[in-house]
Design a protein around this motif. Sequence first.
Motif, PDB file in Angstrom:
ATOM      1  N   TYR A  81       5.693  10.353   9.769  1.00  0.00           N
ATOM      2  CA  TYR A  81       5.297  10.682   9.107  1.00  0.00           C
ATOM      3  C   TYR A  81       5.372   9.743   7.673  1.00  0.00           C
ATOM      4  CZ  TYR A  81       5.423  15.801  10.659  1.00  0.00           C
ATOM      5  OH  TYR A  81       4.924  16.682  10.776  1.00  0.00           O
ATOM      6  N   PHE A  82       4.266   9.968   7.005  1.00  0.00           N
ATOM      7  CA  PHE A  82       4.184   8.799   5.409  1.00  0.00           C
ATOM      8  C   PHE A  82       4.506   9.682   4.306  1.00  0.00           C
ATOM      9  CE2 PHE A  82       1.070   7.509   8.511  1.00  0.00           C
ATOM     10  CZ  PHE A  82       1.539   6.419   8.316  1.00  0.00           C
ATOM     11  N   MET A  83       6.225   9.202   3.549  1.00  0.00           N
ATOM     12  CA  MET A  83       6.352   9.729   2.485  1.00  0.00           C
ATOM     13  C   MET A  83       5.917   9.182   0.875  1.00  0.00           C
ATOM     14  SD  MET A  83      10.436  10.915   3.694  1.00  0.00           S
ATOM     15  CE  MET A  83       9.933   9.029   4.906  1.00  0.00           C
ATOM     16  N   ARG A  84       5.507   7.818   1.628  1.00  0.00           N
ATOM     17  CA  ARG A  84       5.718   7.360   0.607  1.00  0.00           C
ATOM     18  C   ARG A  84       4.783   6.012   0.558  1.00  0.00           C
ATOM     19  NH1 ARG A  84      10.947   8.543  -0.399  1.00  0.00           N
ATOM     20  NH2 ARG A  84      12.081   9.702  -2.105  1.00  0.00           N
ATOM     21  N   PRO A  85       3.635   5.885  -0.883  1.00  0.00           N
ATOM     22  CA  PRO A  85       2.980   4.383  -0.243  1.00  0.00           C
ATOM     23  C   PRO A  85       4.423   3.228  -0.300  1.00  0.00           C
ATOM     24  CG  PRO A  85       3.073   5.010  -2.190  1.00  0.00           C
ATOM     25  CD  PRO A  85       2.762   6.518  -1.941  1.00  0.00           C
ATOM     26  N   GLY A  86       3.118   2.293   0.819  1.00  0.00           N
ATOM     27  CA  GLY A  86       4.651   1.060   1.065  1.00  0.00           C
ATOM     28  C   GLY A  86       3.748   0.285  -0.070  1.00  0.00           C
ATOM     29  N   ASP A  87       4.238  -0.904  -0.229  1.00  0.00           N
ATOM     30  CA  ASP A  87       4.036  -1.744  -1.541  1.00  0.00           C
ATOM     31  C   ASP A  87       3.611  -3.600  -1.161  1.00  0.00           C
ATOM     32  OD1 ASP A  87       4.056  -3.127  -3.772  1.00  0.00           O
ATOM     33  OD2 ASP A  87       5.046  -2.694  -5.590  1.00  0.00           O
TER      34      ASP A  87
END
Length: 305
Positions: A81-87
């Motif tokens: 599950y993706f929760m926040r975009p990676g930087d």
Amino acid sequence: MAEADTSGDNKKERRVFSPAELAAGLVHLLDVEELDVDLYRGRRNPGGRGRVFGGQVIAQALKSAVASVDPERHVHSLHAYFMRPGDEDFPIIYRVERDYDGGSFSNRRVIAMQRGKPILNMTASFQKPEAGLTHQFDLGDVPMPDELPTEVELLRKMKGQIPEPFYRFMTRPRPIEMRPVDPWSPIDPRKREPRRQIWIRATDLATDSQIMHRAILAFASDMALLSTCMQPHGVSWMTRKMQSASLDHAVWFHDDVDMGDWLLYDTDSPWSGAARGFNRGQLFTRDGKLVASTAQEGLIRLRDE
């Protein structure tokens, strides 16, 4: 050979990469660094900008989980599950939880974090090899990859129709080569049935590690999957006001994988609604063996002005 742009303060340079260098770079990117017991650091993508590609986070999380499992047990599924975009400006830290070790199966949970906040949760299941009842879907009648142009060759024919920043991004050197069976243009996304078939492979891949091949498949499985559910609506990720992002992603590994050879990624989308689209995929070898399946739900939201 492939060319890439590296920008200085006042000039642009062209650097040439061979397919073998691109493949070696992908292996290096996905091979995480151990910091402590069950704690790993994922490398940053050289030249990466903005949001981290979801397939990279999944593949690095899988590589982190593998280190805590008996080598005789092979990953057969993962659910993320993706929760926040990676930087892209920061490395990613992966913490592994050893949730279960049974007689045949092991289960691991991985939390990917950046700057103290989770960006992805993933569970992966591993199994000791054993025999069982066998059946699979057929590959069907499909052109072989040698008969088809590459995705980059198709995009080059559209140069001038695509804004320069998008064109450079879409034609940048990549270690994964893609050859669409029936090309679909993100520039002119005319309505069509929600199904795509794309041959994919990692060019000049020089590793025999099965877990690396499975990690690369997990990496590549996030490519072209979400756009399948956009096709019936005549929109793409380049459509004005379109907001799209992966919400979750699952991969089932049915057999050993050779990402150095062509795999047909056959995707479809049985449903979309509520600003979400559901997508499925199957990956076949050239001789018709089904080696993996995927599923993904993603955000497809047409924003107001």
